[in-house]
Design an enzyme around this catalytic site. Structure first.
Site, PDB file in Angstrom:
ATOM      1  CB  VAL A  24      -5.994  -6.198 -12.237  1.00 44.14           C
ATOM      2  CG1 VAL A  24      -6.864  -4.953 -12.328  1.00 44.14           C
ATOM      3  CG2 VAL A  24      -5.189  -6.198 -10.947  1.00 44.14           C
ATOM      4  CG  PHE A 186      -8.831  -0.247  -3.896  1.00 43.53           C
ATOM      5  CD1 PHE A 186      -7.684   0.248  -3.293  1.00 43.53           C
ATOM      6  CD2 PHE A 186      -9.637   0.629  -4.607  1.00 43.53           C
ATOM      7  CE1 PHE A 186      -7.348   1.598  -3.387  1.00 43.53           C
ATOM      8  CE2 PHE A 186      -9.314   1.983  -4.701  1.00 43.53           C
ATOM      9  CZ  PHE A 186      -8.166   2.466  -4.088  1.00 43.53           C
ATOM     10  CG  LEU A 187     -10.013  -6.075  -8.151  1.00 44.91           C
ATOM     11  CD1 LEU A 187     -10.044  -6.841  -9.477  1.00 44.91           C
ATOM     12  CD2 LEU A 187     -11.414  -5.964  -7.580  1.00 44.91           C
ATOM     13  CD  GLU A 189      -2.867 -12.314  -6.893  1.00 47.44           C
ATOM     14  OE1 GLU A 189      -2.574 -13.493  -6.658  1.00 47.44           O
ATOM     15  OE2 GLU A 189      -2.075 -11.491  -7.384  1.00 47.44           O
ATOM     16  CE  LYS A 238      -3.662  -0.655  -5.344  1.00 47.32           C
ATOM     17  NZ  LYS A 238      -3.782  -1.520  -6.461  1.00 47.32           N
ATOM     18  N   GLY A 287       3.514 -12.647  11.118  1.00 44.77           N
ATOM     19  CA  GLY A 287       3.995 -13.883  10.513  1.00 44.77           C
ATOM     20  C   GLY A 287       5.260 -13.681   9.716  1.00 44.77           C
ATOM     21  CB  CYS A 294       0.081  -5.692  -4.971  1.00 43.82           C
ATOM     22  SG  CYS A 294      -0.864  -6.479  -6.274  1.00 43.82           S
ATOM     23  CE  LYS A 297       3.547  -4.578  -9.182  1.00 42.85           C
ATOM     24  NZ  LYS A 297       2.782  -3.350  -9.136  1.00 42.85           N
ATOM     25  CE  LYS A 354      -4.427 -12.775  -1.494  1.00 45.91           C
ATOM     26  NZ  LYS A 354      -5.251 -11.622  -1.278  1.00 45.91           N
TER      27      LYS A 354
END
Ligand code: UGA
Length: 499
Positions: A24, A186-187, A189, A238, A287, A294, A297, A354
Site C-alpha cells: 500500500v 482500495f488498492l 494488488e 473500508k 473457485g 486483506c 483478516k 491471485k
C-alpha cells in the site's frame, strides 16, 4: 484543534511522509509524487529502503518499477529508513504500516500504536496524520489520544532516536497541534497503480475542516468522486467494502456447490446474476476462495469488532466458514480424480493468492500444497512470480516437491494437473501438449479458468468448481465409503469427477 477554512495553500511548502513502504505504502508514495507532491517514503527495514533507493520494487506490482524510477528521477520522491526524520520533515503523514491479525481474530494494532507514539514525540509543528492502513472503526480516536499523550515528551525523555519508548507526557500535551484523518486505500494488488490514479471513489474521513481541506487538495489532480465523512465512518467504509466483496465471493461459492449437486454451471449462473446492474458481474468468480493479506483478516477483524459490540455478525462468520471449506471441497475433487493421493505426481499451476502478484499470504495454494504433501503426493509446482516466496515455505524436496521452469515441465508425468491461480499466461497454454506430457490427463480447475469443452476436446477429464460436473456416477463414487474402482477416468469419456 484549530479549524481553518484553508487547505495546503495556507500551510505553504510542505512534504508528505508515507510510513511503511509495502504493497500500500509504496504505490501511495510514488502515486502522490507523480501527482506533483514532495514525498518521503519511510520504512524501518533498511534493506528494503536500499532496494527502493536503487529503483527496485521489493515485490511484484505491474507498472510500479517505472513509476518509482520516474519519481526518483524527478527528485520528488526519496526513501529513508529514518522514520523519525521523515515525520519531522513532513506536514502530512500517511500511516501505511501493517495491521496483521491477532490469534483471536482481532486486528493487531501494535505497529499503528508504535507509529502514533513516534509521531507524538516528533510533533514539531502542525501535522495531519492520515490512516491509510485498514483499521477497525475508532482506531483514529486511539491514534489521536496516543499522539496527544506522547507529543509533549521532552527530547531527552524520548531517547536519542525519539522512537517513542519514553514515558507519556503531562498536561502540556494538550497544546499539540495536529489532526487525525482516515483516507482508506482500495488498492488491489496487481492493479495498484491503476487503482491509485483512477479510484472508483476517494473516501475522506476527517473531523476538522482543516483536515478535510488538505486531503481534498492532495487529491485534486485526480478528479474522482469523493465521499467526505467523519473519521469513524470512513474507517468503517473500508472494512465494510472488504467484507461485502468477501460476501459476494462466498455467496457465489455456495451457489457453485449447489451447481455441483444439481448439475448446473456456476459461471453461467454468475453471468445471469451479474448482468443485473444491482448485482454487477465483479467478484462473482467461484473457485477455491479468497486469500491474500486483506480479505481473510479484515473479515475476521470486522466480525470481532461486531461481536465485541454485541452486533449479530453471523453473516460474516458464515462467509468465513464457506471460504475455509473451499480448500477441502477442492481437495475432494483431487482425491476423486486420483483416488489414492500417496505416490501420485500432481502438477500445480499457480501459487500466488491471485494473478499479477508474487504474494502468497493466505493463498489457498498453501493449504492445498500442505495437504497433498502430507498425503504423500509428488508435487510439481509453477508460478510466474511467486515461486521464490513459496520456496521459503515449502523448500524443494527430492521426489516430493519440485519447482518447474514452465507449465509443461509441471505436466511431465503428472497424474493430475491443478489450476490454482488464473495467470493470464496460462490462457495460451497448448492443452494438447500438456495432455501428451501427462501420464493421466486429469485437469482440476480451482478457478474455473479453462473452458471445459476445450479441455475435453484436448482429451482431458475436467473438473471445475460448480461446472455441471456432478454426474450421478461421480456422486455415487463420492458418496461411497467403499474403495473406489480404478476406472480409467482419464479417458475423459466417462465423467468429469466433480463430485
Ligand atoms: C482487496 C480489495 O479488493 C481492495 O479493494 C483492498 O484495497 C485490498 O483488499 C486491501 O484491503 O488492501 P486484494 O487483496 O489485492 O484487494 O485482492 P482482490 O483482487 O480483492 O482478491 C482477493 C481474493 O479474492 C483473491 O484471493 C482472489 O482470487 C479472490 N477472488 C476475487 C475470488 O475468489 N473471486 C472473485 O470473483 C474475486
Amino acid at each position: 484543534m484549530n479549524e481553518t477554512n484553508f487547505g495546503l495553500a495556507a500551510i505553504g511548502a510542505f512534504k508528505i511522509a508515507v510510513l511503511g513502504l509495502g504493497h500500500v505504502g509504496l504505490p501511495t508514495a510514488v502515486g502522490f509524487s507523480s501527482l506533483g507532491w514532495e514525498v518521503i517514503g519511510a520504512d524501518e527495514d533498511a534493506a528494503k529502503v536500499d532496494m527502493i533507493k536503487a529503483g527496485k520494487v521489493p515485490f511484484f506490482e505491474p507498472g510500479l518499477d517505472d513509476l518509482l524510477n520516474r519519481s526518483l528521477g524527478c527528485g520528488r520522491f526519496q526513501a529513508t529508513s529514518e522514520v523519525t526524520e521523515a515525520i519531522r520533515a513532513a506536514t502530512v503523514v500517511f500511516i501505511c504500516v501493517g495491521t496483521p491479525q491477532r490469534e483471536d481474530g482481532a486486528a493487531d494494532l501494535s505497529q499503528i500504536e508504535a507509529i502514533a507514539r513516534t509521531i507524538g514525540r516528533n510533533l514539531n509543528g502542525y501535522k495531519l496524520v492520515v490512516e491509510k492502513s485498514t483499521v477497525p472503526a475508532i482506531t483514529a480516536l486511539w491514534i489521536q489520544r496516543t499522539i496527544q499523550r506522547y507529543s509533549a515528551l521532552k527530547a531527552n525523555e524520548a531517547g536519542e532516536d525519539g522512537n517513542g519508548k519514553g514515558r507519556p507526557a503531562g498536561p502540556e500535551a494538550l497544546v499539540a497541534d495536529f489532526d487525525v484523518a482516515s483516507n482508506p486505500e482500495f488498492l488491489q494488488e496487481g492493479q495498484a497503480i491503476e487503482n491509485f490514479f483512477e479510484p472508483c471513489r476517494i473516501v475522506i474521513g476527517a473531523d476538522s475542516e482543516r483536515a478535510r481541506a488538505i486531503l481534498r487538495d492532495l487529491y485534486r489532480g485526480l478528479q474522482r468522486p469523493m465521499v467526505v465523512t467523519d473519521v469513524t465512518t470512513a474507517e468503517l467504509i473500508k472494512h465494510a467494502a472488504n467484507a461485502f466483496l468477501s460476501t459476494k465471493i462466498s455467496f457465489i461459492n455456495m451457489v457453485a456447490d449447489i451447481c455441483d449437486e444439481v448439475g448446473a454451471d456456476v459461471t453461467r449462473v454468475a453471468e445471469g446474476l451479474g448482468l443485473d446492474p444491482r448485482i454487477s458481474p465483479a467478484f462473482l468468480n467461484a473457485g477455491i476462495g479468497f486469500g491474500g493479506y486483506c480479505f481473510p483478516k479484515d473479515l475476521r477483524a470486522l466480525a470481532h469488532l461486531a461481536e465485541q459490540q454485541g452486533v449479530d455478525c453471523s453473516l460474516l462468520r458464515a462467509v468465513e466458514r464457506i471460504n475455509t471449506r473451499r480448500v477441502e471441497i477442492f481437495l475432494d475433487k483431487v482425491r476423486n480424480s486420483v483416488w489414492v493421493v500417496s505416490g501420485k505426481k500432481v502438477g500445480i499451476l499457480g501459487l500466488a493468492f491471485k494473478p499479477n502478484t508474487d504474494d502468497i499470504r493466505e493463498a489457498p495454494s498453501l493449504k492445498i500444497i500442505d495437504a497433498l504433501h502430507r498425503e504423500g503426493a509428488e508435487l510439481r509446482l509453477h508460478d510466474p512470480w511467486a515461486m521464490p516466496a513459496a520456496k521459503a515455505l515449502f523448500p524443494p524436496e527430492a521426489g516430493r516437491i519440485t519447482y518447474c521452469e514452465s507449465p509443461y515441465e509441471v505436466a511431465r508425468g503428472a497424474e493430475a494437473l491443478l489450476l490454482l491461480t488464473e495467470w493470464d499466461e496460462y490462457r495460451h497454454l497448448d492443452l494438447g501438449r500438456l495432455r501428451d506430457l501427462m501420464q493421466v490427463p486429469a485437469l482440476i480447475d480451482g478457478r474455473n479458468f479453462f473452458a471445459p469443452e476445450e479441455a475435453r476436446r484436448a482429451g482431458f477429464s475436467y473438473a471445475g468448481m460448480g461446472r455441471r460436473g456432478g454426474t450421478p456416477y461421480a456422486r455415487e463414487l463420492a458418496a461411497s465409503s467403499h474403495p473406489r474402482p480404478a476406472v480409467p477416468i482419464w479417458t475423459g469419456m466417462e465423467a468429469d469427477l466433480n463430485g
